[in-house]
Design an enzyme around this catalytic site. Structure first.
Site, PDB file in Angstrom:
ATOM      1  CG  HIS A   1      -1.784   1.174   1.361  1.00 47.59           C
ATOM      2  ND1 HIS A   1      -1.433   2.253   2.136  1.00 47.59           N
ATOM      3  CD2 HIS A   1      -2.958   1.503   0.788  1.00 47.59           C
ATOM      4  CE1 HIS A   1      -2.368   3.176   2.052  1.00 47.59           C
ATOM      5  NE2 HIS A   1      -3.313   2.746   1.243  1.00 47.59           N
TER       6      HIS A   1
ATOM      7  CB  CYS B   1      -3.281  -0.485 -15.180  1.00 44.68           C
ATOM      8  SG  CYS B   1      -4.329  -1.807 -14.570  1.00 44.68           S
TER       9      CYS B   1
HETATM   10  C1  PEP Z   1      -2.764  -4.851 -10.311  1.00 47.20           C
HETATM   11  O1  PEP Z   1      -3.120  -5.815  -9.640  1.00 47.20           O
HETATM   12  O2  PEP Z   1      -1.777  -4.860 -11.067  1.00 47.20           O
HETATM   13  C2  PEP Z   1      -3.523  -3.588 -10.248  1.00 47.20           C
HETATM   14  C3  PEP Z   1      -3.235  -2.585 -11.040  1.00 47.20           C
HETATM   15  O3  PEP Z   1      -4.507  -3.488  -9.315  1.00 47.20           O
HETATM   16  P1  PEP Z   1      -4.245  -3.227  -7.743  1.00 47.20           P
HETATM   17  O4  PEP Z   1      -2.807  -2.861  -7.586  1.00 47.20           O
HETATM   18  O5  PEP Z   1      -5.186  -2.142  -7.376  1.00 47.20           O
HETATM   19  O6  PEP Z   1      -4.610  -4.557  -7.168  1.00 47.20           O
END
Ligand code: PEP
Ligand code: MG
Length: 541
Positions: free
Chosen positions: A104, A488
């Site tokens: 986080h 992403c």
């Molecule tokens: C991922 O899992 O790569 C993502 C972009 O989502 P999060 O980091 O919010 O789980």
């Protein structure tokens, strides 16, 4: 050298190391002539520098920032949780003793362009005593520390910093040589209008990930979110969601305004619901304290049902539990509310002359059936809103590919999903079976023994996770030849990973705003390399 005619612009583009561009966007430590006492080295989770007085809770950070007691603040935590967000906003830098490159603290600070050293295991953070113990020394609230998020160093005392220089004329000139040569688009991960505007300034061609859950942690919303979670029937849940709807609509209106006609990918709710509730241990302590001291306190009536729900929602492994699309399948009214807020905001933006380019993304899809279920809700709500408002907006509904099963069945999923975005944070976690929050327990040993060349959460594992990405892209495009595909996860801002994305023909990478320049340069280098040597048909990719 270009100015002096010694090298061409193309050569210049090749010679700059993409990560170096980050240095222009964040402050740096001035170390020359200073005595440097390195207390610990953690993970370089978010580059840049921060010098400040330490505090141990988000509440103290907010308090000392607003009353002006501390000029600059470093928030020191075991690890951060979404509840710490207000404290992280006001801090100049974050230090955690636990957590990896996609923890986080790491993800949030990179989004903010704020320095973070994460997983500094040599540090013992005692949040109750408000003490940081390291190398036989004890640092208390108000003591000064300097952090170097580029190398992961935690340094004693108060060094000076060199400010960020994003408008440096040489940098601006250099970037004007970079963009014309790249094919891969570069988008940004941004949740709020402020970050979206920053992203556009750094050259984002769209928003590839708006994590809507971040909007629910604001002070004026968390209460409604908790009421929604605590509701044990659909009617009460809908009532609470009704209160959140106008707030979500306002968030999206701001995003559409900031992005004009550039694409915006909005993801429906992803994290497990208990993240929005107080910690079980904190509640237990508070309740037993009240029972001992004020057994008639009306607060107990409020806290006991809260604890019961927190206990109900407790999961042994929340990252693999009730999260992502599973939430929207159990509680369709959440997806409905979010879809309504998105479409109402888009229609309102269109009526003011904007041209929102909208994509709605469903997280943690593992099967085509899940995609069909959630896609149907989004499309139904869209039709309802368009009928009510007498206006239509073009939009796409797609999904994140972040579970191996989704990659393996991408051909089927693409029957329902109109675009893919690889969530390589979770895809790395689930492919390797390594918790993204706990990797730091053994990462140093793995790196030292040559088992890993890189942290796989920082640089994409091309042979394994990358193979899934490549395969799923091809499978998806078998079904839907014009399928738009992006990434992403945090890898979207890592130069080697960006080059890989170029090679396998993704349409875009999406990264934190402060990594946009790095990604733009890496994409340009990949395109130039391909021009010189031809497509790399034999790579792992
Ligand atoms: C991922 O899992 O790569 C993502 C972009 O989502 P999060 O980091 O919010 O789980
Ligand atoms: Mg994810």
């Amino acid at each position: 050298m270009v100015r002096e005619g010694l090298i061409t612009q193309e050569e210049a583009v090749f010679r700059v190391e993409p990560n170096q561009l980050y240095d222009f966007l964040v402050p740096r430590l001035i170390e020359k002539g200073e005595k440097i006492e390195v207390l610990a080295t953690g993970l370089p989770a978010s580059p840049g520098a921060a010098v400040g007085q330490i505090v141990f809770t988000a509440e103290d950070a907010v308090k000392f920032h607003s009353n002006g007691a501390y000029r600059t603040i470093i928030l020191v935590r075991g690890e951060t949780t979404p509840e710490d967000i207000a404290g992280m906003e006001v801090a100049a830098g974050i230090l955690t003793s636990r957590g990896g490159m996609t923890s986080h603290a790491a993800v949030v600070t990179r989004g903010m362009g704020k320095c973070c050293v994460a997983g500094a295991g040599e540090c013992t953070v005692d949040e109750n005593a408000k003490e940081l113990r390291v190398k036989g020394q004890t640092f208390k609230q108000g003591d000064w520390l300097s952090l170097d998020g580029t190398t992961g160093r935690v340094i004693a005392g108060q060094l000076k910093t060199l400010p960020a220089q994003p408008d440096d004329p040489d940098l601006v000139k250099f970037m004007s040589w970079v963009d014309p040569v790249r094919r891969l688009q570069v988008w940004a991960n941004a949740d709020i209008p402020r970050d979206a505007k920053q992203a556009v300034l750094f050259g984002a061609q769209g928003i590839g990930l708006c994590r809507t859950e971040h909007m629910f942690f604001a002070e004026d919303r968390i209460e409604h979110m908790r009421t929604m979670i605590l509701a044990d029937n659909e009617k009460d849940r809908r009532e609470a969601l009704k209160k959140l709807l106008p707030m979500q609509r306002a968030d999206f209106t701001g995003l559409f305004k900031a992005m004009g006609s550039l694409p915006v990918v909005i993801r429906t709710l992803d994290p497990p619901l208990h993240e929005f509730l107080p910690q079980r241990e904190d509640l237990l302590v508070e309740i037993s304290h009240l029972e001992d001291t004020k057994p008639r306190s009306p607060k107990l009536k409020e806290l006991r049902p809260l604890l019961a729900r927190v206990q109900e929602l407790h999961e042994m492994n929340p990252m693999l539990g009730l999260r992502g699309c599973r939430l929207g399948i159990l509680y369709p009214e959440i997806t409905e509310m979010q879809a309504r807020a998105i479409f109402e905001a888009a229609v309102a933006a269109k009526s003011k002359g904007a041209e929102p380019h909208l994509e709605i993304m469903i997280p943690l899809i593992g099967s085509v059936e899940e995609m069909r279920h959630q896609g149907a809700i989004v499309r139904r709500v869209a039709a309802e809103v368009f009928k009510e408002k007498g206006e239509t907006i073009n939009f796409l509904v797609g999904c994140m590919i972040e579970l191996p099963r989704a990659a393996l069945t991408a051909e089927q999923i693409a029957e329902e999903a109109e675009f893919f975005s690889f969530g390589t944070n979770d895809l790395t976690q689930t492919t390797y079976g390594i918790s993204r929050d706990d990797i730091n327990q053994f990462l140093p040993a793995y790196l030292k023994n040559g088992i890993f060349k890189h942290d796989p959460f920082a640089t994409l594992d091309q042979a394994g996770v990358g193979l899934l990405v490549k395969m799923a892209t091809a499978k998806g495009r078998n079904t839907r030849p014009d399928l738009k595909v992006g990434i992403c996860g945090e890898h979207g801002g890592d130069p080697e990973s960006v080059k890989f994305c170029h090679k396998i023909g993704l349409n875009y990478v999406s990264c934190s705003p402060f990594r946009l320049l790095t990604a733009r340069l890496a994409a340009a280098q990949a395109a130039l390399q391909e021009k010189q040597t031809g497509p790399d048909l034999h790579s792992t990719s």
